[in-house]
Design an enzyme around this catalytic site. Structure first.
Site, mmCIF file in Angstrom:
data_model
loop_
_atom_site.group_PDB
_atom_site.id
_atom_site.type_symbol
_atom_site.label_atom_id
_atom_site.label_comp_id
_atom_site.label_asym_id
_atom_site.label_seq_id
_atom_site.Cartn_x
_atom_site.Cartn_y
_atom_site.Cartn_z
ATOM 1 C CB SER A 1 -8.109 3.622 3.048
ATOM 2 O OG SER A 1 -7.182 3.065 3.976
ATOM 3 C CE LYS B 1 -3.848 2.056 2.611
ATOM 4 N NZ LYS B 1 -4.650 1.990 3.852
ATOM 5 C CB SER C 1 -8.125 0.821 6.040
ATOM 6 O OG SER C 1 -8.846 2.023 6.068
#
Lengths: 486, 99
Positions: free
Chosen positions: A153, A78, A177
């Site tokens: 997210s 990420k 997330s």
């Protein structure tokens, strides 16, 4: 040879050792598939050249007889986790050209265990969102239905694993997330106990809640990665020195007599009937495997989301004060004096949701409102954590519930109403508030063919039991073996 | 309920500029968020200790010894404007002594 991109890490390990394929061939296969499925927009940056170079080094090591848990395995990261020399943007214009001068500790540990960076994945800007729509680089798409969001997210990291664009990936989980996108995309998503994985190099959103998490195809792969990444780090004073069991062994022990608590407060309005049905079926499976279901109560659940949004946004407003256009990050070319430089750089560099959250956080911390909002939320946090503590000390070993109230929603469907969007996190935020480990595992599909996730919540530091329950369920079901047709 | 003026004040505190008309839409959004979190006011928090850190750890010390740090050049490698080893910024104090 079967398509190498569909293999789990465990299968990759044996394939590499038996020389069925090399790490270079595996990496090459991933790079080709990533190129082919570009429209999912799950990578912000693909590190083709450096990944192939790392793969070659791994192939040499394998040849010379070295064995490491992740040796030769490319991993997607990420874009909130710093990677030395590789652009790390947080999906923000603010950091669109930021090249970190250091690696996050999680990245160093991954490399030490033989893994390497395949690419940096898309996310909601500064990890603020539940859909991966708030990205400077455009929304990611759910491979099960490309008109829908992958969750967020860490949406890009979830899509990468779900669509076979990486065998595993790292994300971050502040209020769900990792677990919520794992649920929307039919993959395994673990948020460890707060303090298990060093946050050094994890770009901060809400520091008392943030934790690096893991996406994988199987629970066994998750255990392998967890084993590699867990541990105290002197560079993160909130990481904790705690014994780490042999997770790969631990997960095989079965769940006879395991007590699984079902919180009655989680059967709220707004949870999709099909999601509840899938979770209900999963509980039956767990019972057949020897677990005992017990009803529990977490009486302060209804305050969790409000508590979370005050604390997370307050911490965010403080953490994001560092983006001022001075030392790094976007600097507005328009500014005539220092004050303008701050405000113009921030106004032009941050996206809408980030600004909204900074403003709510600033308000909650401002003179006259601190006690009514921030302090009260911290007190609510105490009560929420106590709820879990008493359930775990008296009634159960693990708690089960849906990961999210619905399956993946359509792109654009919830972007006009921030509060509606926040409600996606209703089952996941209490876990961050209490600092507990939580995992989402595939547990079915709704009538539209969209995946449903089962969330299991464990005692602090007891990822062993959590992964054991997840593995027992996974071993007797096939949901995780389904791949989207993309 | 917060109004436009309050939104403007928060923006100032946050070092954020508002676009034309944005204070109205932001006031609505902020009110909807604050309306939701207001349910905390119902909660009885008498004699409840606030939690700022979930494991309760504090004051973690390390030995006071020097160790190598990042070279200046690398540390400044993302700085938008440099003058040698220094970060360049626009004027801070007006020449006429105001500001």
């Amino acid at each position: 040879m079967t398509d190498v991109t569909s293999l789990s890490i465990a299968e990759i390990n044996s394939g590499l050792v038996s020389k069925s394929f090399s790490s270079r061939e595996l990496t090459q296969a991933y790079l080709e598939r990533i190129e082919k499925l570009k429209s999912l927009n799950c990578y912000i940056e693909v590190c083709g050249e450096s990944a192939l170079k790392a793969a070659d080094e791994c192939d040499q090591m394998i040849k010379s007889g070295r064995r490491l848990p992740l040796l030769g395995v490319p991993i997607a990261i990420k874009d909130v986790i710093t990677t030395k020399g590789i652009r790390t943007t947080c999906a923000s214009k603010m950091l669109k050209d930021f090249i970190p001068p250091y690696d996050a500790t999680a990245i160093i540990k991954m490399r030490e265990n033989g893994g390497f960076v395949l690419g940096k994945t898309n996310m909601d800007e500064f990890a603020m969102g539940s859909s991966t729509e708030n990205s400077f680089f455009g929304a990611s798409r759910n491979p099960w239905d490309t008109a829908r969001v992958p969750g967020g997210s860490s949406g890009g990291s979830a899509v990468a694993v779900a669509a076979a664009l990486a065998p595993a990936s790292l994300g971050s989980d502040t209020g769900g997330s990792v677990r919520q996108p794992a649920s929307y995309c039919n993959v395994v998503g673990l948020k460890p106990t707060y303090g298990r994985i060093s946050r050094y190099g994890l770009i901060a959103y809400a520091s008392s809640l943030d934790q690096i998490g893991i996406f994988s195809r199987t629970v066994a792969d998750c255990a392998l990665l967890a084993q590699s990444l867990f541990g105290h780090d002197p560079l993160d004073s909130t990481s904790v020195e705690m014994a780490i069991p042999d997770l790969s062994k631990e997960i095989k022990r079965g769940i006879k007599g395991l007590k699984i608590g079902i919180p009655k407060e989680y059967l709220i309005e707004g949870v999709s009937k099909e999601v509840l049905q899938s979770v209900q079926d999963a509980l039956s499976t767990l019972t057949q495997l020897g677990a005992e279901i017990v009803d529990i109560s977490l009486p302060h659940t209804e305050y969790a989301l409000a508590c979370y949004y005050i604390l997370a946004l307050a911490e965010a407003s403080s953490n994001l004060a560092r983006y001022d256009g001075i030392r790094y990050g976007y600097r507005s070319p328009q500014a005539r004096d220092l004050k303008q430089l701050y405000s113009l750089s921030r106004s032009e560099g941050f996206g809408k949701e980030v600004k909204r959250r900074i403003m709510v956080g600033t308000y909650a911390l401002s003179a006259g409102y601190y006690d009514a909002y921030y302090k009260r939320a911290q007190q609510a946090r105490t009560l929420i954590a106590q709820d879990f503590r008493s359930a775990f000390s008296e009634q159960c070993d693990v708690i089960a519930c849906p990961t999210a109230p619905t399956t993946a929603f359509r792109i654009g469907e919830q972007s006009s109403d921030p509060v509606q969007m926040y409600l996606n996190d209703i089952f996941t935020v209490p876990v961050n508030l209490a600092g507990l480990p939580g995992i989402s595992i595939p547990c079915g599909f709704d009538s539209q063919g969209l995946p449903v996730g089962l969330q299991l919540i464990g005692k602090p530091w007891d990822e062993g039991t959590l992964l054991r329950a997840a593995n027992a369920y996974e071993s007797s079901t096939d949901w995780h073996k389904r791949f989207p047709e993309v | 309920m917060i109004g436009e003026d309050e939104v403007k004040k928060i923006a100032l505190l946050s070092h954020l500029n508002l676009e034309e008309g944005e204070s109205v839409s932001l006031a609505n959004e902020l009110n909807s968020i604050l309306g939701y979190v207001d349910k905390l006011q119902k909660l009885d928090t008498t004699s409840v200790e606030p939690t700022s850190h979930v494991h309760g750890s504090k004051n973690i010390m390390r030995p006071d010894v020097t160790s190598p740090s990042m070279p200046t050049e690398l540390a400044l490698s993302n700085t938008p404007e440099l003058s040698g080893r220094f970060i360049k910024v626009p004027i801070i104090i007006e020449q006429n002594g105001e500001n």
